[in-house]
Structure formats: C-alpha cells, structure tokens
Design an enzyme around this catalytic site. Structure first.
Site, mmCIF file in Angstrom:
data_model
loop_
_atom_site.group_PDB
_atom_site.id
_atom_site.type_symbol
_atom_site.label_atom_id
_atom_site.label_comp_id
_atom_site.label_asym_id
_atom_site.label_seq_id
_atom_site.Cartn_x
_atom_site.Cartn_y
_atom_site.Cartn_z
ATOM 1 N N ILE A 64 -29.277 25.948 45.914
ATOM 2 C CA ILE A 64 -28.673 27.275 45.793
ATOM 3 C C ILE A 64 -27.840 27.171 44.524
ATOM 4 O O ILE A 64 -27.108 26.199 44.327
ATOM 5 C CB ILE A 64 -27.806 27.624 47.031
ATOM 6 C CG1 ILE A 64 -27.128 29.002 46.850
ATOM 7 C CG2 ILE A 64 -26.749 26.589 47.326
ATOM 8 C CD1 ILE A 64 -26.377 29.493 48.113
ATOM 9 N N SER A 65 -27.966 28.160 43.629
ATOM 10 C CA SER A 65 -27.280 28.068 42.342
ATOM 11 C C SER A 65 -25.770 28.194 42.514
ATOM 12 O O SER A 65 -25.274 28.742 43.501
ATOM 13 C CB SER A 65 -27.763 29.175 41.399
ATOM 14 O OG SER A 65 -29.154 29.078 41.224
ATOM 15 N N GLN A 66 -25.056 27.698 41.490
ATOM 16 C CA GLN A 66 -23.599 27.814 41.435
ATOM 17 C C GLN A 66 -23.222 29.310 41.385
ATOM 18 O O GLN A 66 -23.892 30.083 40.682
ATOM 19 C CB GLN A 66 -23.192 27.125 40.143
ATOM 20 C CG GLN A 66 -21.746 27.021 39.857
ATOM 21 C CD GLN A 66 -21.531 26.357 38.492
ATOM 22 O OE1 GLN A 66 -22.447 25.781 37.900
ATOM 23 N NE2 GLN A 66 -20.321 26.453 38.007
#
Ligand code: SAM
Length: 220
Positions: A64-66
């Site tokens: 999951i991206s930042q």
C-alpha cells in the site's frame, strides 16, 4: 465513541496535518484523507500504524503506497480533472480507489494479482463502496468502460502505455510514475485531441507495472 476509535480519528487528523506540512494544500484531497479510514486497508500489526506516513506490505510482494504519495498523485488528478470517470491501475489494498471514491469520482480499478483483486472487491462491498473492480492486465486499460476523464497508475512503468493514452477522454489526464527499476518520475499526460501535453514532477519509488505494455513479468 470508543477510546480506540477516538485515537484513530486523532491519528488520521495528525496524518493530514503532516500531508499539509509536506505541501498538499488541495482542500478536497485533504478532506478525502480525513474521511477514509486507512486502517481498514491494512492487516495485522500494520493496521495499528495506519497513520504513519509509510508504505506497508500487503502480501504477494506488493505494497500500500505511502499516504504522501497517494495524496501527491491524487492532487495532480483533482487539479486537472475535477470530476467524472477515473480508472486506477493497481488496486492493491484498495485505499487509493477509496480516496478517489470519497472525492466523488466514478471509480474503476484493475489489479493483476487475483488474491488482491478478490480481497479489495470484498472489502469495497463490505464498506458499501460502489467501485468497479476487474482482474487482469491494467496496462491495456479497460476498453469496454473507456473513455476516462482520468487514469491513475499506481505502479512504476518503463513508459506510458499507448492503450491508456488512447482510453483518455478529451482533456483527460493520465497520472503515471515513469522510469527505471530504482525510481520513477511522476508524469502527467493531458489529452488535447490526438496530442498529449506532458508534465514531469518529482521522483518516487514504486513496485513495477507488470504487463503487456509494462515490464516483462519474467524480469520480476
Ligand atoms: N493503489 C494501491 C493501494 O492503494 O494500495 C497501491 C498498489 S501497489 C503500489 C501497485 C499494485 O499494482 C500492486 O497491487 C500490483 O499487483 C499492481 N499491478 C502491477 N502491474 C499491474 C498491471 N499490469 N495491471 C494491474 N495491476 C498491476
């Protein structure tokens, strides 16, 4: 409201303040981040740290991206196409799609890993989100549902896929990280007739976009 929920709400507000300090100023984007509960898109221990500005593993070698990365890409999209139909490539945890839904877009999302596709589709149903999911190679877009006012690719591409450019509506925009294995430059393509105006921004590090118009899957 339970103590645990109050604490998560506080952490979510603190995350949004961090995004503001990092230069995300678009009010609609910040409000969407206040609305969507990131802990629901994480599992196990990571859910306790949902509001740290960090990427987390979601299984199958993906992340999951930042939050900052999600906010940066979302602001690029919102400022160029404020409403309409948006296609996301790389459903992953489903968090980015839920942010787009909170912004009022009609959201379509494609994922190439079956387990992630299935997990996200079930989660959207449980949360009552009307997000259309598809399992397959997103480098080819979603032809039956085209054209799109916006397309957002959440994996690093060696080059912008022709199929995605072709599925943009007039004045539509493609937001995509383009570059090599180590880092990619956030790039926006704005459709003007048969021409595409290109804008480039800072570098990020993404997992690879694997597919017919992306990286070859034998490399990863
Ligand atoms: N948007 C995601 C989120 O909010 O959690 C982040 C996803 S992760 C950084 C990138 C995702 O792109 C991974 O789930 C990966 O499997 C997916 N992906 C890579 N190549 C793809 C392709 N050709 N089509 C669809 N999904 C792809």
């Amino acid at each position: 409201m339970k103590q645990a929920e109050k604490l998560l709400n506080l952490r979510r507000r603190e995350m949004v303040e961090t995004l503001q300090r990092y230069g995300i100023v678009n009010r609609r984007v910040l409000d969407a981040f206040l609305e969507v509960r990131r802990e629901l898109f994480l599992e196990g221990d990571a859910a306790d740290s949902a509001y740290i500005d960090s990427a987390y593993p979601i299984g199958f070698g993906q992340t999951i991206s930042q939050p900052y990365t999600v906010a940066f890409m979302t602001a690029l999209l919102v400022e160029r196409c404020s409403s309409g139909r948006v296609l996301e490539i790389g459903t992953g945890s489903g968090y980015q799609a839920a942010i787009l839904d909170a912004l009022g877009y009609s959201v379509f999302t494609v994922e190439r890993i079956f387990e992630l596709y299935e997990r996200a589709e079930k989660l959207f149903a449980r949360l009552g989100l009307n997000i259309a999911c598809r399992f397959g190679d997103g480098t080819l877009g979603w032809l039956d549902k085209a054209p799109f006012d916006g397309i957002m690719v959440t994996a690093g591409a060696p080059k912008e896929p022709e199929s995605l450019l072709r599925q943009l509506a007039e004045n539509g925009c493609l937001v995509i990280p383009v570059g090599g294995n180590d880092s990619q430059q956030m790039t926006v393509f704005l459709r003007e007739g048969n021409d595409f105006k290109r804008e480039v921004f800072q570098h990020f590090v993404f997992v690879p976009l694997v597919g017919r118009e992306g990286w070859n899957d034998t490399v990863f």
